[in-house]
Design a protein around this motif. Structure first.
Motif, mmCIF file in Angstrom:
data_model
loop_
_atom_site.group_PDB
_atom_site.id
_atom_site.type_symbol
_atom_site.label_atom_id
_atom_site.label_comp_id
_atom_site.label_asym_id
_atom_site.label_seq_id
_atom_site.Cartn_x
_atom_site.Cartn_y
_atom_site.Cartn_z
ATOM 1 N N GLU A 77 0.829 -1.198 0.000
ATOM 2 C CA GLU A 77 0.000 0.000 0.000
ATOM 3 C C GLU A 77 0.869 1.256 0.000
ATOM 4 O O GLU A 77 0.633 2.192 -0.756
ATOM 5 N N GLU A 108 -6.952 -2.507 -0.683
ATOM 6 C CA GLU A 108 -7.280 -1.528 -1.701
ATOM 7 C C GLU A 108 -6.200 -1.488 -2.771
ATOM 8 O O GLU A 108 -6.447 -1.100 -3.896
ATOM 9 N N ILE A 237 -13.169 -1.733 0.297
ATOM 10 C CA ILE A 237 -12.706 -0.392 0.643
ATOM 11 C C ILE A 237 -13.079 0.686 -0.357
ATOM 12 O O ILE A 237 -13.556 1.762 0.006
ATOM 13 N N ASP A 241 -14.816 4.713 -0.128
ATOM 14 C CA ASP A 241 -14.240 5.942 -0.671
ATOM 15 C C ASP A 241 -15.237 6.639 -1.594
ATOM 16 O O ASP A 241 -15.368 7.859 -1.578
ATOM 17 N N LEU A 260 -15.572 7.225 5.829
ATOM 18 C CA LEU A 260 -14.132 7.041 5.966
ATOM 19 C C LEU A 260 -13.776 6.330 7.265
ATOM 20 O O LEU A 260 -12.851 5.518 7.306
ATOM 21 N N SER A 263 -14.193 2.746 6.743
ATOM 22 C CA SER A 263 -13.102 2.170 5.958
ATOM 23 C C SER A 263 -11.861 1.992 6.818
ATOM 24 O O SER A 263 -11.104 1.043 6.637
ATOM 25 N N TYR A 264 -11.678 2.894 7.771
ATOM 26 C CA TYR A 264 -10.520 2.773 8.654
ATOM 27 C C TYR A 264 -10.620 1.523 9.508
ATOM 28 O O TYR A 264 -9.616 0.880 9.786
ATOM 29 N N SER A 269 -4.766 1.813 8.352
ATOM 30 C CA SER A 269 -3.433 2.241 7.949
ATOM 31 C C SER A 269 -3.244 3.709 8.276
ATOM 32 O O SER A 269 -4.207 4.442 8.495
ATOM 33 N N ARG A 271 -2.283 5.920 6.255
ATOM 34 C CA ARG A 271 -2.840 6.698 5.150
ATOM 35 C C ARG A 271 -4.341 6.930 5.338
ATOM 36 O O ARG A 271 -4.853 8.020 5.139
ATOM 37 N N ARG A 272 -5.032 5.885 5.752
ATOM 38 C CA ARG A 272 -6.472 6.017 6.015
ATOM 39 C C ARG A 272 -6.715 6.957 7.171
ATOM 40 O O ARG A 272 -7.666 7.725 7.168
ATOM 41 N N SER A 273 -5.860 6.854 8.173
ATOM 42 C CA SER A 273 -5.982 7.745 9.332
ATOM 43 C C SER A 273 -5.961 9.194 8.878
ATOM 44 O O SER A 273 -6.735 10.016 9.351
ATOM 45 N N LEU A 275 -6.792 10.387 5.940
ATOM 46 C CA LEU A 275 -8.028 10.708 5.242
ATOM 47 C C LEU A 275 -9.124 11.025 6.257
ATOM 48 O O LEU A 275 -9.886 11.981 6.094
#
Lengths: 554, 200
Positions: A77, A108, A237, A241, A260, A263-264, A269, A271-273, A275
């Motif tokens: 990722e 994803e 995922i 989004d 979101l 999805s977290y 991750s 990165r998701r955090s 977002l």
């Protein structure tokens, strides 16, 4: 086993990633038997990142269970989201058969192939050959995409579908994506439907139909499709989004944040955090924003995946929450860690130091102001102003304006804010954040005089240009917009107006190659600035119709 | 996976390991390449049997999830044959290319395990030739393996543990689509040998 002599394979450069030396050696030997001699090894994610920076690999064989903190999927990722892999790089994820079905679905970012231990040289060879065949078959499409020739890419898709039907699914994925970007919703829908006719439960295709609805402005229809997909595939995922995007386009920040967050839960991750943190901040949920950015910060501390933006975002949230001292603490910790992070993560990126110093100064000045330390606040703001080279229509400029107001420099703040808005007056998110800044700063009166006035100024230009066009002063009309674009080249409102008026001109007077080129440039800009926009899609349609009409007349 | 089946399977594996042990013992006395290759093939087959057993065990405990992907059956079958460590290299194992669809949707790894096991069985009983096919019918992908042996129920057929078929059944079952799950069957072929069918 016999050595397979194969010149195609021999050219490949490989990287083997596994924390056990014996395993790495094992795979290295097998690759050697296939004729692949250029093989590097890595035991940890940081090793991988270091190697990838200096070498372009064609094949990466990575064990799923890397170490306690990171697994192969998270590494993938990171590499894919940071665009660190060359487009032709083949990523193989290796897993034990016991964890085979748990590793895959939610991801994803997918590897090119999952392989189950024990790996045999023969199987790797077959997979590599297959992927090379695929790359070769799809090359004409990808070449067109590389030069942004989306229509050309779609034509290649149609051609290759007939000559190489076994890659039909990949072809349809590429075609539908290109069509969607071009705003050609009819072709996009056809491509997705074609895929569904082959197999009716392809979730990417169903989600694609939802994206088409969204691009057509049917947000509720889009949402219904996405929710249906999620019901049967709660781990998908991408669907969350899209849900978040739909919610945002409807201005429903809380719904976007909820999607979101969901999805977290599935892929926690860093990165998701981030977002989630950004969405929470926009929705005004400071507590969630703080949690999200803290998580991102702690999870990536000391790792190559760390980003300075996490500390900056966290500091800003602290300021907004009335915790100015905490903000300053976070900033100073970040400042000491920053040089190493910059060096490790993005040594080639320009202006990294400058950008960090600018953001830091902006936040620091707000913090000092809140603590009543006017001198430090003013000094920090002055430093920020100097570091800010351009005043663009972005969050940083808005934050700079916010800092100005915090320090009591209202005229300065108004000027900065006006400049940013003038640069993209139809940017709803930008305008909303400007309004919020003024409200929070206790200066609601300025909303009218700064924000509304600036928007009116810009709209006036568009209105004047439209009137000129209507009255037959074509060239003056187009010139007026070109002039506006000179000073604000990324103003989406003016770009749309310019595209529209050029097309109107051509629908009456016939094609002009310069104008067609201009419109294409505007639309390409707009696709970048406003992805998935209904208005841009309509403009593409207008362009196609105009070209067709002109063709008929000729 | 009943305890009885598990016991039978482990017994079967123990025996296979015993065969391997004696092959290796002979090799320590008199090393020769042909025997080594044979012993290696046996070892690979044994490991695959174990993996099959583990997969089956997992299916009965947790259920199997099939990772469906688009696959070219032609590529898949070609590779299946190429990598099957055969104990009878003199047999002609080929793919019948008629009617093979350009693309099919299944879990390549699991179906590979299943067909490998079925192919193993076919190899034991075949005289000269094994034909593998793939068709698309009624929204299902159908794999077939036909051997030219004496068919089912012939007196000198070696008894099998049933592990292979149980594995295939579990893997077919894991492929659910449009409310229907896959299925396997083993019956006598019109030509006299045995016909293995896997519907997904």
């Amino acid at each position: 086993m016999a050595t397979i002599l194969n010149s195609r394979l021999a050219k490949l450069r490989a990287l083997v990633v596994d924390d056990m030396q014996t395993m790495r050696q094992n795979i290295r030997t097998q690759l050697g038997q296939l004729g692949i001699e250029k093989v590097d090894q890595a035991a940890t994610p940081d090793d991988v990142i270091k190697l990838i920076r200096s070498t372009s690999y064609d094949v990466i064989v990575c064990d799923y269970n890397l170490n306690r903190e990171t697994n192969g999927q998270q590494l993938l990722e990171f590499l894919r989201s940071q665009n660190m892999l060359s487009p032709t790089c083949m990523f193989f994820m290796v897993t034990a058969e016991s964890s085979y079905d748990s590793v895959a679905s939610a991801a994803e970012f997918q590897p090119d192939a999952y392989m189950v231990k024990p790996l045999t040289g023969g199987r790797i060879a077959d997979r590599i050959e297959r992927l090379l065949d695929k790359q070769h078959a799809l090359k004409p499409i990808n070449d067109r995409l590389h030069v942004k020739d989306l229509s050309g890419a779609m034509l290649e898709c149609d051609r290759i579908q007939k000559t190489d039907p076994r890659w039909i699914i990949d072809i349809l994925k590429l075609k539908s994506k290109a069509a969607l970007e071009l705003g050609n919703l009819i072709e996009a829908r056809n491509a997705y439907q074609q895929a569904l006719d082959l197999r009716n439960d392809l979730i990417w295709a169903r989600l694609g139909l939802a994206r088409c609805e969204q691009a057509a402005g049917h947000a509720d229809d889009a949402k219904a499709i996405v929710l249906d997909v999620l019901q049967k595939n709660p781990q998908y995922i991408d669907a969350y989004d899209v849900l978040a995007q739909i919610a945002e386009s409807q201005g429903k920040d809380d719904e976007a944040l909820a999607a979101l967050n969901n999805s977290y839960e599935i892929i926690p991750s860093a990165r998701r955090s981030r977002l989630v943190g950004d969405a929470a901040y926009r929705a005004g949920n400071l507590e969630q924003a703080r949690n999200a950015f803290s998580k991102a910060l702690t999870h990536t501390r000391g790792s190559l995946t760390a980003q300075v933006s996490d500390a900056l975002s966290l500091a800003q949230v602290h300021v907004d929450s009335g915790e100015a001292s905490l903000a300053l603490t976070v900033l100073s910790e970040a400042a000491s860690a920053s040089p190493q992070i910059q060096q490790r993560t993005q040594p080639d990126a320009p202006d990294q130091d400058n950008d960090f110093a600018l953001q830091q100064a902006i936040i620091a000045s707000q913090a000092f102001a809140a603590l009543g330390d006017t001198r430090s606040a003013q000094a920090a703001f002055a430093s920020a102003k100097e570091l800010a080279r351009e005043l663009r229509a972005d969050a940083t400029t808005m934050a700079l304006a916010k800092a100005a107001f915090a320090v009591g420099l209202d005229d300065e703040g108004s000027h900065i804010m006006a400049k940013a808005i003038r640069a993209d007056h139809e940017n709803a998110r930008l305008v909303a954040s400007a309004r919020k800044i003024l409200q929070d700063a206790g200066k609601p009166a300025l909303i009218e005089s700064v924000i509304d006035a600036t928007i009116s100024e810009a709209t006036l230009i568009v209105e004047q240009a439209t009137r000129l066009m209507r009255d037959g002063h074509f060239d003056e009309s187009l010139a007026k917009l070109e002039q506006a674009l000179d000073s604000t080249p990324e103003n989406t409102g003016i770009l749309l107006a310019a595209a529209q008026l050029h097309l109107l001109w051509m629908s009456q007077k016939g094609l002009d190659r310069r104008y067609v080129e201009r419109v294409n440039t505007y639309l390409a800009q707009l696709s970048k600035l406003m992805p998935n926009s209904e208005r841009v899609a309509k403009m593409y349609r207008f362009l196609r119709e105009t070209l067709v009409q002109a063709g008929k007349k000729a | 996976m009943t305890p009885q089946l598990a016991a039978i399977i482990v017994h079967d594996l123990k025996n296979a390991l015993g065969v391997l042990e004696s092959e290796l013992a002979a090799l320590t006395e008199q090393p020769d390449r042909t025997s080594a290759i044979h012993a290696h093939a046996n070892c690979v087959a044994l490991r695959e049997k174990l993996i099959g057993f583990l997969t089956l065990y997992k299916a009965s405990e947790q259920g199997l999830t099939a990772r469906i992907e688009d696959v070219s059956p032609a590529d898949f079958l070609r590779e299946l044959i190429r990598h099957h460590e055969t104990t009878r290299p003199e047999l002609n194992v080929r793919v019948n290319t008629t009617g093979v669809p350009d693309v099919a949707f299944f879990d390549e790894y699991l179906v590979g395990l299943a067909l490998d096991a079925a192919l193993q069985n076919a190899i034991r009983f075949a005289e000269r030739e094994i034909v593998i096919g793939c068709q698309q019918q009624d929204g299902q992908t159908i794999f077939t393996i036909v051997d030219d042996g004496r068919g089912l129920g012939s007196k000198d057929a070696q008894p099998s543990t049933g592990l292979g078929m149980a594995l295939c059944a579990a893997i077919a079952e894991a492929h659910r689509h449009n409310g229907r799950s896959g299925s396997v069957s083993l019956e006598n072929a019109a030509s006299g040998g045995a016909l293995f069918t896997m519907r997904l």
